[in-house]
Write an enzyme that holds these catalytic residues in place. Structure first.
Site, PDB file in Angstrom:
ATOM      1  N   SER A  67       0.986  -1.087   0.042  1.00  0.00           N
ATOM      2  CA  SER A  67       0.163   0.158   0.134  1.00  0.00           C
ATOM      3  C   SER A  67       1.051   1.222  -0.049  1.00  0.00           C
ATOM      4  O   SER A  67       1.868   1.130   0.720  1.00  0.00           O
ATOM      5  CB  SER A  67      -0.898  -0.044   1.214  1.00  0.00           C
ATOM      6  OG  SER A  67      -1.539   1.118   1.472  1.00  0.00           O
ATOM      7  N   TYR A  75      -2.091  -1.156   9.894  1.00  0.00           N
ATOM      8  CA  TYR A  75      -2.016  -1.532   8.534  1.00  0.00           C
ATOM      9  C   TYR A  75      -0.752  -1.027   7.821  1.00  0.00           C
ATOM     10  O   TYR A  75       0.091  -1.647   7.014  1.00  0.00           O
ATOM     11  CB  TYR A  75      -3.094  -0.934   7.780  1.00  0.00           C
ATOM     12  CG  TYR A  75      -3.338  -1.274   6.291  1.00  0.00           C
ATOM     13  CD1 TYR A  75      -3.631  -2.808   5.883  1.00  0.00           C
ATOM     14  CD2 TYR A  75      -3.273  -0.522   5.568  1.00  0.00           C
ATOM     15  CE1 TYR A  75      -3.795  -2.972   4.545  1.00  0.00           C
ATOM     16  CE2 TYR A  75      -3.500  -0.631   4.068  1.00  0.00           C
ATOM     17  CZ  TYR A  75      -3.774  -1.970   3.523  1.00  0.00           C
ATOM     18  OH  TYR A  75      -3.865  -2.339   2.455  1.00  0.00           O
ATOM     19  N   LYS A 135       2.470  -3.003   6.412  1.00  0.00           N
ATOM     20  CA  LYS A 135       3.005  -3.045   5.023  1.00  0.00           C
ATOM     21  C   LYS A 135       4.251  -2.376   4.727  1.00  0.00           C
ATOM     22  O   LYS A 135       4.870  -2.999   3.716  1.00  0.00           O
ATOM     23  CB  LYS A 135       1.840  -2.166   4.085  1.00  0.00           C
ATOM     24  CG  LYS A 135       0.354  -2.766   3.829  1.00  0.00           C
ATOM     25  CD  LYS A 135       0.493  -4.113   3.075  1.00  0.00           C
ATOM     26  CE  LYS A 135      -1.255  -4.426   2.655  1.00  0.00           C
ATOM     27  NZ  LYS A 135      -1.033  -5.784   1.946  1.00  0.00           N
TER      28      LYS A 135
HETATM   29  N1  LIG Z   1      -8.417  -1.634  -2.192  1.00  0.00           N
HETATM   30  C1  LIG Z   1      -7.506  -0.880  -1.843  1.00  0.00           C
HETATM   31  O1  LIG Z   1      -8.004   0.556  -1.906  1.00  0.00           O
HETATM   32  C2  LIG Z   1      -5.919  -1.072  -1.631  1.00  0.00           C
HETATM   33  C3  LIG Z   1      -5.049  -0.112  -1.331  1.00  0.00           C
HETATM   34  C4  LIG Z   1      -3.767  -0.494  -0.981  1.00  0.00           C
HETATM   35  C5  LIG Z   1      -3.502  -1.899  -0.873  1.00  0.00           C
HETATM   36  N2  LIG Z   1      -4.339  -2.624  -1.263  1.00  0.00           N
HETATM   37  C6  LIG Z   1      -3.857  -4.112  -0.750  1.00  0.00           C
HETATM   38  O2  LIG Z   1      -4.335  -4.935  -2.250  1.00  0.00           O
HETATM   39  C7  LIG Z   1      -4.536  -6.052  -1.935  1.00  0.00           C
HETATM   40  C8  LIG Z   1      -5.974  -6.543  -2.251  1.00  0.00           C
HETATM   41  O3  LIG Z   1      -6.921  -5.458  -1.611  1.00  0.00           O
HETATM   42  P1  LIG Z   1      -8.349  -5.561  -1.675  1.00  0.00           P
HETATM   43  O4  LIG Z   1      -8.998  -4.203  -1.301  1.00  0.00           O
HETATM   44  O5  LIG Z   1      -8.756  -6.341  -2.909  1.00  0.00           O
HETATM   45  O6  LIG Z   1      -8.840  -6.708  -0.226  1.00  0.00           O
HETATM   46  P2  LIG Z   1      -9.937  -7.221   0.282  1.00  0.00           P
HETATM   47  O7  LIG Z   1     -11.141  -6.940  -0.724  1.00  0.00           O
HETATM   48  O8  LIG Z   1     -10.296  -7.005   1.706  1.00  0.00           O
HETATM   49  O9  LIG Z   1      -9.830  -8.841   0.009  1.00  0.00           O
HETATM   50  C9  LIG Z   1      -8.956  -9.539   0.541  1.00  0.00           C
HETATM   51  C10 LIG Z   1      -8.686 -10.865  -0.081  1.00  0.00           C
HETATM   52  O10 LIG Z   1      -7.712 -11.357   0.733  1.00  0.00           O
HETATM   53  C11 LIG Z   1      -8.195 -12.891   0.995  1.00  0.00           C
HETATM   54  N3  LIG Z   1      -7.387 -13.184   2.298  1.00  0.00           N
HETATM   55  C12 LIG Z   1      -7.747 -12.664   3.442  1.00  0.00           C
HETATM   56  N4  LIG Z   1      -7.081 -13.554   4.406  1.00  0.00           N
HETATM   57  C13 LIG Z   1      -6.478 -14.617   3.982  1.00  0.00           C
HETATM   58  C14 LIG Z   1      -5.863 -15.890   4.077  1.00  0.00           C
HETATM   59  N5  LIG Z   1      -5.653 -16.111   5.512  1.00  0.00           N
HETATM   60  N6  LIG Z   1      -5.521 -16.597   3.076  1.00  0.00           N
HETATM   61  C15 LIG Z   1      -5.909 -16.489   1.646  1.00  0.00           C
HETATM   62  N7  LIG Z   1      -6.732 -15.304   1.502  1.00  0.00           N
HETATM   63  C16 LIG Z   1      -6.896 -14.375   2.427  1.00  0.00           C
HETATM   64  C17 LIG Z   1      -9.496 -12.596   1.312  1.00  0.00           C
HETATM   65  O11 LIG Z   1     -10.304 -13.966   1.108  1.00  0.00           O
HETATM   66  P3  LIG Z   1     -11.766 -14.179   2.041  1.00  0.00           P
HETATM   67  O12 LIG Z   1     -12.630 -13.839   1.057  1.00  0.00           O
HETATM   68  O13 LIG Z   1     -11.295 -15.726   2.216  1.00  0.00           O
HETATM   69  O14 LIG Z   1     -11.877 -13.289   3.239  1.00  0.00           O
HETATM   70  C18 LIG Z   1      -9.788 -11.780   0.077  1.00  0.00           C
HETATM   71  O15 LIG Z   1      -9.932 -12.353  -1.300  1.00  0.00           O
HETATM   72  C19 LIG Z   1      -4.283  -6.352  -0.417  1.00  0.00           C
HETATM   73  O16 LIG Z   1      -3.052  -6.862  -0.206  1.00  0.00           O
HETATM   74  C20 LIG Z   1      -4.537  -4.889   0.138  1.00  0.00           C
HETATM   75  O17 LIG Z   1      -3.690  -4.689   1.321  1.00  0.00           O
HETATM   76  C21 LIG Z   1      -5.687  -2.525  -1.366  1.00  0.00           C
END
Ligand SMILES: NC(=O)c1ccc[n+]([C@@H]2O[C@H](COP(=O)([O-])OP(=O)(O)OC[C@H]3O[C@@H](n4cnc5c(N)ncnc54)[C@H](OP(=O)(O)O)[C@@H]3O)[C@@H](O)[C@H]2O)c1
Length: 266
Positions: free
Chosen positions: A147, A166, A170
């Site tokens: 992030s 968080y 990260k």
């Molecule tokens: N969205 C943003 O604005 C943003 C910004 C900066 C960085 N990021 C990073 O981008 C990535 C994806 O973000 P997102 O917003 O799409 O996240 P999200 O919607 O919260 O989805 C998280 C994903 O991680 C999976 N997960 C959680 N714990 C797990 C485990 N123990 N084993 C396997 N899978 C697991 C979840 O699966 P389940 O369905 O099983 O829970 C889900 O598929 C993350 O690394 C996040 O930190 C996102």
């Protein structure tokens, strides 16, 4: 016929990776998820047939090794791109500043522990389970989703005290990625800590307090990035990240970059 493995692919950006990558029929695409059935159903309802879904939990190295063994059979023993996307995110707690945890010591301990288990140790378990397959590829790219909130300079100049747990984890993850890149540079394995920008992937409805703290953070983003108009769509972010991961070279291995391929986080 490149092969892509997406770890943590059930929803949000992870699922958007599956949609994007499956658009090229020559790609071999595998999504690792904790609960396969709903993801298999979603893919079927989206008429996506060329994605394989396997069970794996990032906190369980045995499940990751079993998934790697299955993948090996599908790909003749190699993986071109490993995308470690999954993360634990606890949205109401994610906005808290360091002093907001005063009087909430157990919450802080638990939050730190879960972040370490999934977002740090879990990422390393995933990389270590798939590294033997990545080593067999001629492309050899390992991408870890991080992030922009982990950027020390941006945090300072943007005056961002929120999201302490968080952001800190990260930032630690970026160091982990850098360590891997140094250790494996001579083998030609390319590592990248990649920030996706801001995408609304939340499934819950934020509380008023949560919304207020999100709005405060957004206003700080906007003050720092006047051109920024708000969150992107997941598919837009993934398309931009795909371009970055295709272009990244061994010389840049270990870098912490945005979806724009630079240090512009929004
Ligand atoms: N969205 C943003 O604005 C943003 C910004 C900066 C960085 N990021 C990073 O981008 C990535 C994806 O973000 P997102 O917003 O799409 O996240 P999200 O919607 O919260 O989805 C998280 C994903 O991680 C999976 N997960 C959680 N714990 C797990 C485990 N123990 N084993 C396997 N899978 C697991 C979840 O699966 P389940 O369905 O099983 O829970 C889900 O598929 C993350 O690394 C996040 O930190 C996102």
């Amino acid at each position: 016929m490149p092969s892509y493995i997406v770890v943590g692919a059930s929803r949000g950006l992870g699922y958007a990776w599956l949609q994007n990558l499956s658009a090229s029929p020559s790609n071999t695409v595998v999504g690792l998820v904790r609960t396969p059935t709903p993801v298999i159903d979603q893919l079927a309802s989206d008429k996506i047939s060329n994605v394989r879904v396997l069970p794996a939990d990032m906190t369980d190295p045995v499940s990751l090794s079993a998934a790697a063994a299955e993948v090996s059979k599908l790909t003749n023993g190699s993986v071109d791109y490993l995308i470690v996307n999954g993360a634990y995110q606890n949205h109401p707690v994610a906005s808290l500043t360091p002093t907001a945890f005063i009087g909430k010591e157990e919450l802080l301990r638990e939050e730190m522990r879960t972040h370490v288990d999934v977002n740090l140790t879990g990422v390393m378990f995933a990389i270590n389970a798939f590294l033997p397959l990545v080593r067999q590829s001629s492309i050899k790219k390992i991408i870890v989703l991080t992030s922009g909130l982990a950027d020390l300079e941006g945090t300072k100049s943007g005056g961002l005290a929120s999201a302490v747990v968080y952001s800190a984890l990260k930032a630690a993850l970026n160091m982990v990625v850098l360590k891997y890149s140094i250790e494996l540079k001579e083998e030609g394995v390319v590592f990248l800590a990649l920030s996706p920008g801001v995408i609304n992937t939340r499934l819950d409805t934020p509380s008023e307090e949560d919304l207020a703290s999100m709005m405060a953070m957004m206003q700080k983003f906007q003050a720092h990035y006047p051109h920024w108009t708000g969150p992107m769509k997941a598919e837009e972010s993934v398309a931009m990240m795909k371009d970055v991961i295709e272009k990244v070279t061994i010389e840049e291995s270990g870098e912490f970059l945005s979806h724009k391929g630079n240090k512009e986080w929004l």
